[in-house]
Design a protein around this motif. Structure first.
Motif, mmCIF file in Angstrom:
data_model
loop_
_atom_site.group_PDB
_atom_site.id
_atom_site.type_symbol
_atom_site.label_atom_id
_atom_site.label_comp_id
_atom_site.label_asym_id
_atom_site.label_seq_id
_atom_site.Cartn_x
_atom_site.Cartn_y
_atom_site.Cartn_z
ATOM 1 N N HIS A 47 5.489 6.884 -4.968
ATOM 2 C CA HIS A 47 6.660 7.184 -4.137
ATOM 3 C C HIS A 47 6.605 6.472 -2.784
ATOM 4 O O HIS A 47 7.620 6.377 -2.084
ATOM 5 N N GLN A 48 5.429 5.973 -2.387
ATOM 6 C CA GLN A 48 5.313 5.249 -1.125
ATOM 7 C C GLN A 48 5.372 3.742 -1.312
ATOM 8 O O GLN A 48 5.241 3.001 -0.341
ATOM 9 N N GLY A 49 5.539 3.290 -2.535
ATOM 10 C CA GLY A 49 5.663 1.870 -2.803
ATOM 11 C C GLY A 49 4.346 1.161 -3.040
ATOM 12 O O GLY A 49 4.321 -0.073 -3.116
ATOM 13 N N PHE A 50 3.260 1.894 -3.164
ATOM 14 C CA PHE A 50 1.961 1.273 -3.421
ATOM 15 C C PHE A 50 1.802 1.010 -4.914
ATOM 16 O O PHE A 50 2.144 1.858 -5.752
ATOM 17 N N PHE A 51 1.257 -0.168 -5.231
ATOM 18 C CA PHE A 51 1.030 -0.500 -6.636
ATOM 19 C C PHE A 51 -0.020 0.448 -7.239
ATOM 20 O O PHE A 51 -1.007 0.811 -6.587
ATOM 21 N N GLN A 52 0.175 0.788 -8.510
ATOM 22 C CA GLN A 52 -0.781 1.639 -9.208
ATOM 23 C C GLN A 52 -0.548 1.521 -10.705
ATOM 24 O O GLN A 52 0.411 0.890 -11.156
ATOM 25 N N CYS A 104 -0.411 -19.940 8.845
ATOM 26 C CA CYS A 104 0.075 -18.605 9.210
ATOM 27 C C CYS A 104 1.125 -18.105 8.220
ATOM 28 O O CYS A 104 1.191 -16.902 7.911
ATOM 29 N N GLU A 105 1.938 -19.038 7.731
ATOM 30 C CA GLU A 105 2.943 -18.626 6.742
ATOM 31 C C GLU A 105 2.278 -18.134 5.457
ATOM 32 O O GLU A 105 2.705 -17.132 4.862
ATOM 33 N N VAL A 106 1.245 -18.862 5.037
ATOM 34 C CA VAL A 106 0.517 -18.432 3.827
ATOM 35 C C VAL A 106 -0.129 -17.064 4.054
ATOM 36 O O VAL A 106 -0.051 -16.159 3.208
ATOM 37 N N ILE A 107 -0.756 -16.897 5.212
ATOM 38 C CA ILE A 107 -1.431 -15.629 5.518
ATOM 39 C C ILE A 107 -0.423 -14.491 5.576
ATOM 40 O O ILE A 107 -0.663 -13.387 5.063
ATOM 41 N N ASP A 108 0.707 -14.746 6.202
ATOM 42 C CA ASP A 108 1.727 -13.711 6.330
ATOM 43 C C ASP A 108 2.269 -13.301 4.956
ATOM 44 O O ASP A 108 2.536 -12.110 4.708
ATOM 45 N N LYS A 109 2.409 -14.282 4.066
ATOM 46 C CA LYS A 109 2.878 -13.972 2.715
ATOM 47 C C LYS A 109 1.888 -13.050 1.999
ATOM 48 O O LYS A 109 2.279 -12.055 1.368
ATOM 49 N N SER A 130 0.206 -5.227 1.907
ATOM 50 C CA SER A 130 0.787 -3.966 2.385
ATOM 51 C C SER A 130 1.100 -3.005 1.246
ATOM 52 O O SER A 130 1.438 -1.844 1.492
ATOM 53 N N ARG A 131 0.953 -3.469 0.005
ATOM 54 C CA ARG A 131 1.217 -2.595 -1.146
ATOM 55 C C ARG A 131 -0.033 -1.821 -1.566
ATOM 56 O O ARG A 131 -0.049 -1.190 -2.615
ATOM 57 N N VAL A 132 -1.074 -1.926 -0.763
ATOM 58 C CA VAL A 132 -2.268 -1.104 -0.998
ATOM 59 C C VAL A 132 -2.404 -0.116 0.150
ATOM 60 O O VAL A 132 -1.873 -0.328 1.247
ATOM 61 N N LYS A 140 -3.956 2.192 3.233
ATOM 62 C CA LYS A 140 -4.412 1.680 4.514
ATOM 63 C C LYS A 140 -5.897 1.321 4.564
ATOM 64 O O LYS A 140 -6.237 0.246 5.086
ATOM 65 N N PRO A 141 -6.819 2.156 4.061
ATOM 66 C CA PRO A 141 -8.232 1.746 4.198
ATOM 67 C C PRO A 141 -8.497 0.395 3.551
ATOM 68 O O PRO A 141 -9.192 -0.448 4.125
ATOM 69 N N VAL A 142 -7.903 0.191 2.379
ATOM 70 C CA VAL A 142 -8.120 -1.073 1.675
ATOM 71 C C VAL A 142 -7.313 -2.187 2.335
ATOM 72 O O VAL A 142 -7.774 -3.338 2.409
ATOM 73 N N PHE A 143 -6.126 -1.875 2.828
ATOM 74 C CA PHE A 143 -5.302 -2.870 3.519
ATOM 75 C C PHE A 143 -6.042 -3.421 4.743
ATOM 76 O O PHE A 143 -6.090 -4.634 4.975
ATOM 77 N N THR A 144 -6.646 -2.516 5.525
ATOM 78 C CA THR A 144 -7.409 -2.952 6.700
ATOM 79 C C THR A 144 -8.584 -3.823 6.284
ATOM 80 O O THR A 144 -8.902 -4.837 6.936
ATOM 81 N N LEU A 145 -9.245 -3.435 5.197
ATOM 82 C CA LEU A 145 -10.366 -4.225 4.701
ATOM 83 C C LEU A 145 -9.899 -5.622 4.289
ATOM 84 O O LEU A 145 -10.557 -6.627 4.610
ATOM 85 N N LEU A 146 -8.777 -5.698 3.589
ATOM 86 C CA LEU A 146 -8.262 -7.000 3.157
ATOM 87 C C LEU A 146 -7.904 -7.878 4.348
ATOM 88 O O LEU A 146 -8.165 -9.098 4.351
ATOM 89 N N LEU A 147 -7.283 -7.274 5.383
ATOM 90 C CA LEU A 147 -6.960 -8.046 6.582
ATOM 91 C C LEU A 147 -8.229 -8.586 7.233
ATOM 92 O O LEU A 147 -8.301 -9.758 7.630
#
Length: 753
Positions: free
Chosen positions: A429-434, A579-584, A590-592, A594-601
């Motif tokens: 429901h929050q748009g995260f892939f699963q 930067c465009e590649v990174i932003d993409k 962002s579909r993961v 937050k803890p994993v999103f921060t790790l990926l960043l």
């Protein structure tokens, strides 16, 4: 006043003969003197002396009269005793004379007694013949009685038949006993032959009795008279056995019969033979469930019959209810062991454990209200020993383990088939892939743990441990499958179409599994994830993260290959494209959660920083002038600032960024006075302890203005300040390999330039 010599001589023998008298007299005199001194210690007390003398005189007279009376009575008793002894001695003498006369008289008549011996023998023979004559009618009618007994047995008149049978047995046993006492063993065979029909009648009666005992549970409900008759006959035989064993002079053939023991044996065989020795049933699944349900129903029903009806038909000392209860218990113990020898499936093992450990003692069976309190199986021990329970639980765990493995493997195959669909994975429901994988796996493991809790805590703990082991193994297989899929994707990046999206779903699934594992523990107070399982989850996350970073790297590599170059130095949009590649990719990340999103960043930023530095150090560009160094410093500042702002905008704090190394490297290049490089390098290696001599040499080469002496000083300073990687340090330079400088060519036995 002193004693004279004659008095002393007269008193001397007496004193020697009665020393106690002298001692008593002295004590009496001393006591009298003490009393007198106490009474007459004052002169005026002497007036009462006459009164005291009269009183003591009267007292002495009274004592003397009592003594005389006592001595007189003793003397009279002694006199009477002496007279009786004298009379007894005379009577004894008279008796001895009479006995002597009788002895001589007997000796004189001994010859006459010899003639009476023949008469005595004739008398004994006469008595024996009289006894034989009395029993002759019975002996001649034995075979007729045999026929009558047989008719009674055929008509099931068991009591009458048994009475006549006992009479014939008594007759036979009396005859055999007489022959045994007279040592006529040769004649016993004739008697046994004559009474040989007794054996057949006994066997016929016994057969009917055991048939009745075998049908006792039905008879006590329909016609208890026949069963009671059988019990009465058995008790009669037991009393006869007991009597003969007590006398222990002669034991007739066929004794003891032991019919009471046989009664218990037949009852045991009846109980166990009907259902416990039946042909092999379907020992798996529904077949075993029906069999156990039938056992439960029949045992409760039959024990109720024993408690309510059979107990009234047998003597109390039979303890029939306890005997039947113990028989059922022992038979069930053996029966369950027999079933366990079969190759049961997990459902069959579960049913057996549940039935033995839960159902058997429940109010639905041995704890039934109609059986309590008379029926008590607590003293009979468990149906299954602790060793057998543990062995069965382990078998059950192995079966469940095989089932879980198969189910997880199927789930894994379905999971990777979905990767090749022409659509993205599902979202929450929050748009995260699963995907459904975490829910399926956790539901399957949790259901098995909850089912095991219905049996014992030990089984639940075993299933829990197995579940964690299987989950850990599953994560290993998932990681291997992920790695294989990554290799195939490298060959054709168009397949799967939504490769990155499914990798992100894997990370979300891994996070969901990590958050759910603690809920599997049976103890709600203990929610720690085992170290090995947590390591497997971490490896799974690391692998998915690595594959995502490889995708990012593949898209960044064409841009990094253009670093450094004159075109880049003059101000191209190379970093803007990066930067465009990174932003993409960040939008995908962002579909993961937050803890994993921060790790990926953080990992993406580290990758970008290391690739930027690698390009700068491996394809080094030597500045030819101060202007070029200034231009390079300006470009480094713009690129690092642009990248840093990008990651800050994506949510990665500056303290977590590795791009600070680019700013620090820029400071070394921009330093105007090369002589100060040694101090700056020390500060640089302190901040980045994984920097090597080769890295610093390459940086000095990029400056283009460092002399050999300065280089030597810098490298010497680095040697004097060795660095140790602090705990938690994220290495960045150790992953960057720089080209080894070519050594100058040296002639043999010459010095190098």
């Amino acid at each position: 006043m002193g004693m004279s010599a004659e008095d002393e001589r007269a008193a001397s023998p007496r004193d020697e003969e009665w020393p106690e008298a002298e001692k008593a007299e002295k004590l009496a005199r001393g006591a009298a003197l003490k009393w007198a001194s106490g009474v007459f210690y004052r002169p005026e007390k002497l007036e009462g002396l006459g009164h005291y003398r009269r009183r003591e005189t009267q007292r002495n007279s009274s004592i003397q009269s009592r003594l005389k009376s006592t001595v007189q009575s003793y003397l009279e008793g002694v006199s009477a005793g002496l007279e009786q002894l004298r009379s007894a001695a005379q009577e004894v003498q008279s008796v001895c004379q009479d006995l002597g006369a009788a002895r001589w008289a007997l000796l004189d008549s001994a010859d006459h007694f010899q003639g009476l011996q023949q008469m005595r023998e004739l008398m004994e023979e006469h008595v024996q013949l009289a006894s034989v004559v009395q029993v002759l009618p019975q002996i001649f009618s034995v075979h007729e009685v045999f026929s009558h007994i047989l008719q009674l047995l055929h008509g099931q008149h068991l009591l009458e038949a048994h009475v006549e049978l006992m009479m014939v047995e008594q007759l036979r046993d009396d005859i055999l006993s007489q022959l045994h006492l007279r040592g006529l063993s040769s004649a016993q065979a004739t008697v046994l032959s004559y009474f040989s029909g007794l054996q057949e009648l006994n066997e016929s009666l016994a057969k009917q009795l055991w048939d009745i005992v075998g049908s006792s549970l039905q008879l006590v409900r329909e016609d208890p008279v026949l069963f009671v008759t059988a019990v009465r006959i058995i008790e009669r035989e037991e009393k006869i056995d007991d009597t003969l064993l007590l006398e222990a002079t002669f034991l007739p053939p066929g004794r003891p019969k032991g019919w009471r023991q046989k009664f218990y044996q037949v009852l045991h065989d009846t109980i166990t033979g009907a259902r416990f020795h039946a042909p092999r049933m379907d020992a798996e699944g529904p077949g075993l469930a029906r069999h156990l349900a039938a056992l439960q129903k029949d045992i409760v029903s039959e024990l109720r019959v024993v408690k309510d009806l059979m107990v009234q038909c047998v003597p109390a000392h039979y303890n029939i209810l306890s005997v039947c209860t113990a028989t059922y218990h022992q038979a069930l113990t053996s029966h369950l062991q027999e079933i366990l020898r079969e190759d049961l499936d997990k459902q069959g093992l579960f049913l057996l454990l549940e039935w033995a450990l839960r159902v058997y003692h429940s109010p639905e069976m041995m704890g039934h209200p109609d059986l309590l309190p008379e029926v008590d199986v607590s003293a009979l021990g468990p149906l299954m020993s602790s060793e057998l329970v543990d062995q069965t639980e382990r078998r059950y765990v192995m079966k469940v383990k095989a089932s879980v493995f198969e189910w997880m493997q199927r789930t894994l195959e379905v999971e990777f088939k979905e990767w090749f669909r022409e659509e993205e994975p599902e979202t929450d429901h929050q748009g995260f892939f699963q995907s459904a994988l975490p829910a399926i796996v956790m539901q399957m493991l949790n259901e098995n743990i909850q089912v095991a809790s219905l049996i014992t805590d030990s089984l639940q703990q075993k299933i829990y441990n197995m579940a964690l082991e299987e989950l850990e193994a599953f994560l290993g297989r998932l990681r291997e499958a992920l790695a294989q899929c990554g290799k195939e994707h490298q060959q054709d990046r168009a397949v799967p179409k939504y490769y990155i999206s499914y990798l992100l779903a894997v990370l979300n699934n891994n996070l969901a599994l990590s958050n759910s594992v603690s809920s599997l523990h049976p103890d709600t107070a203990c929610r720690e994830v085992p170290t090995s399982l947590q390591a497997a989850l971490d490896r799974m996350q690391k692998k998915a993260t690595q594959l995502l970073l490889e995708e990012l790297l593949l898209d960044l590599q064409p841009l990094c290959l253009q670093l450094p170059s004159r075109k880049w130095l003059s101000g191209s949009q190379l970093v803007g494209s990066m930067c465009e590649v990174i932003d993409k990719y960040a939008k995908d990340f962002s579909r993961v959660r937050k803890p994993v999103f921060t790790l990926l960043l953080a990992e993406s930023e580290l990758l970008v920083a290391s690739q930027y530095l690698r390009a700068l150090l491996q394809r080094k560009m030597v500045c030819k002038s101060r202007e070029e160094r200034g231009q390079l410093c300006h470009r480094l500042l713009q690129d690092a600032t642009q990248l840093r702002e990008l990651f800050c905008g994506l949510g990665l704090d500056r303290s977590q960024q590795s791009l600070e190394a680019v700013f620090a490297l820029r400071e070394l290049i921009c330093l105007k006075d090369p002589a100060l490089l040694s101090l700056e390098v020390v500060g640089f290696i302190t901040k980045y302890p994984d920097v090597s001599d080769e890295h610093i040499s390459t940086l000095l080469d990029i400056r283009g203005d460092v002399s050999k002496e300065v280089r030597h000083v810098v490298l010497e300073m680095m040697a004097q300040h060795p660095q140790v990687l602090p705990e938690g340090y994220r290495p960045i330079f150790s992953t960057i390999l720089v080209p080894v400088p070519e050594l100058p060519f040296c002639l043999r036995k010459g010095k190098c330039a």
